[in-house]
Design a protein around this motif. Structure first.
Motif, short mmCIF file in Angstrom:
data_model
loop_
_atom_site.label_atom_id
_atom_site.label_comp_id
_atom_site.label_asym_id
_atom_site.label_seq_id
_atom_site.Cartn_x
_atom_site.Cartn_y
_atom_site.Cartn_z
N TYR A 1 104.60 -43.24 70.29
CA TYR A 1 103.98 -44.56 70.27
C TYR A 1 104.59 -45.45 71.34
O TYR A 1 105.78 -45.32 71.65
N ILE A 2 103.77 -46.35 71.87
CA ILE A 2 104.26 -47.36 72.80
C ILE A 2 103.82 -48.71 72.28
O ILE A 2 102.65 -48.93 71.98
N LYS B 1 108.71 -37.48 75.58
CA LYS B 1 107.68 -38.52 75.62
C LYS B 1 107.56 -39.15 74.24
O LYS B 1 107.56 -38.46 73.23
N TYR C 1 102.51 -42.95 81.38
CA TYR C 1 101.71 -43.09 80.16
C TYR C 1 100.38 -43.76 80.50
O TYR C 1 100.13 -44.90 80.13
N THR D 1 105.76 -46.89 84.16
CA THR D 1 105.10 -46.46 82.93
C THR D 1 103.59 -46.33 83.11
O THR D 1 102.95 -45.64 82.33
N HIS E 1 100.29 -48.54 70.56
CA HIS E 1 99.33 -47.53 70.99
C HIS E 1 99.90 -46.15 70.71
O HIS E 1 101.04 -45.85 71.06
N LYS E 2 99.12 -45.29 70.07
CA LYS E 2 99.54 -43.91 69.83
C LYS E 2 99.23 -43.11 71.09
O LYS E 2 98.10 -43.08 71.55
N CYS E 3 100.24 -42.48 71.64
CA CYS E 3 100.07 -41.71 72.87
C CYS E 3 99.31 -40.43 72.60
O CYS E 3 99.53 -39.77 71.58
N THR E 4 98.47 -40.06 73.53
CA THR E 4 97.77 -38.78 73.41
C THR E 4 98.67 -37.69 73.97
O THR E 4 99.41 -37.89 74.93
N ASP F 1 97.34 -43.37 79.44
CA ASP F 1 96.47 -43.77 78.33
C ASP F 1 96.92 -45.11 77.75
O ASP F 1 96.09 -45.94 77.40
N ASN F 2 98.22 -45.37 77.68
CA ASN F 2 98.71 -46.66 77.21
C ASN F 2 98.33 -47.76 78.19
O ASN F 2 97.90 -48.84 77.78
#
Length: 189
Positions: free
Chosen positions: A84-85, A81, A41, A37, A65-68, A43-44
């Motif tokens: 959110y994570i 994808k 992901y 991951t 975290h809201k994914c970009t 950014d997360n």
């Protein structure tokens, strides 16, 4: 009322809106799926690692975290994808197992945060990686002294008797949500 399903399907190929990852407070991810991951992901992972370094991530909490969204490159065409994570902080170190109190607090925090996502963001499908929460028999097959210390200080949570009931108890009351719990093939469904 949430519906909870156990599955053997690979979690990283599932099409969900929320991905729940059990993590620790050091920022070190030893599980192969969690390590994957980091690149899927980024950014997360940056958000999670920064929170670990500055000490704002505590055991028994959940950080969503809201994914970009990617606007160019190979990731643009990927429709599976998550939006959110959720980083479910269940341990203070990658070699330490989750404790009942930490898991209970983290699941309660996740449930509270999920209510807003369900209500205002339309989240209806989530997936939880269960492998970091499972009992590992190989850690007990050490010497007798190590096993005694292990039993008294860091006993892993039992999946059937403690972990799965805790997950069900804290997430069952969420409205209109399907939660897929991804377990290894060694766990019977």
């Amino acid at each position: 009322m949430a519906t909870i399903h156990l599955t053997h399907a690979p979690i990283l190929s599932s099409s969900v809106q929320l991905l729940v990852l059990p993590v620790n407070t050091t920022g070190t991810l030893l599980d192969p799926v969690l390590a994957r991951t980091k690149s899927l992901y980024p950014d997360n992972y940056r958000h999670y690692r920064k929170a670990c370094i500055d000490g704002s991530l505590k055991t028994g909490t959940c950080s969503i975290h809201k994914c970009t969204r990617e606007h160019s490159g190979l990731g643009v065409g990927s429709h599976n994808k998550p939006s959110y994570i959720a980083n479910l902080v269940i341990s203070d170190h990658p070699y330490h197992r989750a404790r009942t109190a930490w898991l209970t607090q983290a699941l309660s925090d996740l449930s509270d945060q999920l209510m807003a996502l369900i209500r205002y963001q339309g989240v209806r499908k989530a997936a939880l990686l269960a492998r970091p929460l499972l009992f590992d028999n190989s850690s007990i097959n050490a010497s007798l002294n190590d096993a005694k210390e292990h039993m008294t200080t860091r006993l892993p949570l039992d999946w059937q008797d403690i972990t799965l009931p805790l997950i069900t108890q804290h997430l069952q009351e969420l409205p209109k949500l399907r939660i897929d719990i991804h377990v290894p093939k060694s766990v019977k469904l």
